[in-house]
Design an enzyme around this catalytic site. Structure first.
Site, mmCIF file in Angstrom:
data_model
loop_
_atom_site.group_PDB
_atom_site.id
_atom_site.type_symbol
_atom_site.label_atom_id
_atom_site.label_comp_id
_atom_site.label_asym_id
_atom_site.label_seq_id
_atom_site.Cartn_x
_atom_site.Cartn_y
_atom_site.Cartn_z
ATOM 1 N N LYS A 36 0.821 -1.226 0.000
ATOM 2 C CA LYS A 36 0.000 0.000 0.000
ATOM 3 C C LYS A 36 0.847 1.265 0.000
ATOM 4 C CE LYS A 36 -0.456 0.099 5.002
ATOM 5 N NZ LYS A 36 -1.154 -0.534 6.109
ATOM 6 N N ARG A 131 -8.022 -0.921 16.621
ATOM 7 C CA ARG A 131 -8.432 -0.589 15.264
ATOM 8 C C ARG A 131 -9.403 -1.703 14.867
ATOM 9 N NH1 ARG A 131 -4.375 0.501 10.266
ATOM 10 N NH2 ARG A 131 -4.817 -1.688 9.864
HETATM 11 C C1 LIG Z 1 -0.272 -1.410 6.666
HETATM 12 C C2 LIG Z 1 -0.603 -2.717 7.235
HETATM 13 C C3 LIG Z 1 0.392 -3.669 7.461
HETATM 14 C C4 LIG Z 1 1.857 -3.404 7.170
HETATM 15 O O1 LIG Z 1 2.405 -2.491 8.079
HETATM 16 P P1 LIG Z 1 3.938 -2.047 7.983
HETATM 17 O O2 LIG Z 1 4.133 -1.261 9.222
HETATM 18 O O3 LIG Z 1 4.081 -1.234 6.761
HETATM 19 O O4 LIG Z 1 4.774 -3.266 7.946
HETATM 20 C C5 LIG Z 1 0.002 -4.905 7.947
HETATM 21 N N1 LIG Z 1 -1.278 -5.166 8.218
HETATM 22 C C6 LIG Z 1 -2.274 -4.280 8.014
HETATM 23 C C7 LIG Z 1 -3.672 -4.659 8.334
HETATM 24 C C8 LIG Z 1 -1.967 -3.024 7.530
HETATM 25 O O5 LIG Z 1 -2.947 -2.132 7.323
#
Ligand SMILES: *Cc1c(COP(=O)(O)O)cnc(C)c1O
Length: 355
Positions: A36, A131
């Site tokens: 993302k 969350r």
């Molecule tokens: C963004 C996200 C991740 C990855 O997080 P990083 O800190 O970039 O490794 C993993 N799980 C979910 C649900 C996320 O939204």
């Protein structure tokens, strides 16, 4: 070359991916690369595939579609819990989605029936970050309802930390997921293949060999693409940070007072600016602005330059103390934080390239 532009160094990103994959695999953990932060930009994702990664996760179905259309193979997971209104696309483009609402599962099941598919589900459990996720006490009831959907397959449980509440991953909250999974398997006689335990901020559990046995997937974004862990406020040992850069062009270079002249109101974003009087300084304006990235989230790579701030379309830097020669038309390079990269990637004014 065109400015402003964001440059991805594929070889360095690949090194990060290989390294993260290796330390995870030593702990029995499969890596889902979370894309993302760079909108699933296909050249980068292809490089991750070449590094041996076969699972990709993104929070936006548009990005997943983009990766699929670019011919990227491997399993695609939608990692933001889906909207009911996008259920059809989720089933069409993603193999797996993370979920926490029965109504959404109902919509996915309907879509899957129509498309004659089995859509895979990872149920999110909230272990305290507040969350997404079903609360641990509600999990049994949730699973018993979810098992009724014929075109959905629950393949595992997942949890998220270090996002909203800033709760850090520990042996305790990780163990909780394992215990819950055990209970669900015993109770319903199903097998949960995936226990998806963390993001970049959980890597210390692997580094210190403290990851409880049973967690077998990490969803990693930041550590791979940029070698940093914002939640833990550190660089991830063994990775590189010089993987992604912003290049912007100087459009004005003048000596100006460091204190604005006249009565001070609010700036363009409604904040009251504060200035320190340093006398006359050599200032450059770069053609990139808050629309593209927050100035505070850019990392100057040239010695002696200081970021003063910006407006929607301008970035102001003080270059008085730099030994570099500045001129109108010069390209200035910045390192990026994850947040800056994300914003730059979503700006259509920023050109994206690989080197
Ligand atoms: C963004 C996200 C991740 C990855 O997080 P990083 O800190 O970039 O490794 C993993 N799980 C979910 C649900 C996320 O939204």
């Amino acid at each position: 070359m065109k400015c402003p532009r964001i440059e991805f160094d594929l070889q360095k990103i690949r090194q990060n991916a290989e390294y993260i994959k290796e330390i995870c695999s030593k702990s029995g953990v499969q890596v889902m690369a979370v894309t993302k932060g760079y909108c699933g930009y296909p050249p980068v994702v292809k490089e991750l595939y070449n590094a041996g990664i076969r699972n990709f996760g993104d929070s936006r179905i548009e990005n997943i579609k983009r990766m699929r259309e670019a011919g990227i193979k491997g399993e695609m997971t939608l990692i933001r819990i889906p909207m009911i209104s996008e259920a059809e696309e989720v089933v069409q483009w993603a193999d797996v989605s993370l979920n926490s609402e029965i109504k959404v599962l109902q919509a996915l099941d309907n879509a899957a029936k129509k498309q004659e598919k089995i859509h895979k589900i990872i149920l999110m459990v909230d272990v305290g970050d507040l969350r997404e996720g079903v609360l641990p006490d509600d999990l049994e009831g949730f699973v018993s309802e979810a098992l009724a959907f014929e075109n959905l397959k629950i393949i595992g449980l997942g949890f998220n930390v270090g996002c909203f509440g800033g709760v850090l991953p520990t042996e305790e909250n990780t163990q909780l997921l394992i215990d819950l999974a055990q209970n669900i398997q015993d109770k319903f006689g199903i097998k949960l293949d995936i226990l998806s335990g963390g993001s970049t901020c959980a890597l210390p559990l692997i580094e210190k060999n403290e990851l409880p046995q049973g967690i077998n997937q990490f969803r990693i974004g930041e550590a791979i693409i940029i070698g940093r862990d914002s939640t833990g406020n550190r660089c991830v040992p063994g990775t590189r940070q010089d993987t992604v850069k912003l290049v912007a062009e100087v459009i004005e270079l003048k000596r100006k007072p460091s204190m604005p002249i006249g009565k001070i109101g609010k700036d363009a974003f409604g904040n009251t600016p504060v200035f320190e009087d340093k006398g006359i300084r050599l200032r450059a304006i770069l053609a990139v602005g808050r629309q593209d990235a927050d100035p505070e989230k850019l990392i100057p790579l040239t010695d002696g330059i200081e970021i003063l701030g910006g407006s929607s379309d301008h970035l102001l830097i003080d270059v008085t103390d730099s030994e570099d020669k500045f001129f109108v038309g010069k390209e200035v390079t910045f390192g990026l934080t994850y947040g800056a990269m994300l914003r730059l990637m979503t700006s259509e004014y920023v050109k994206k390239i690989t080197i």
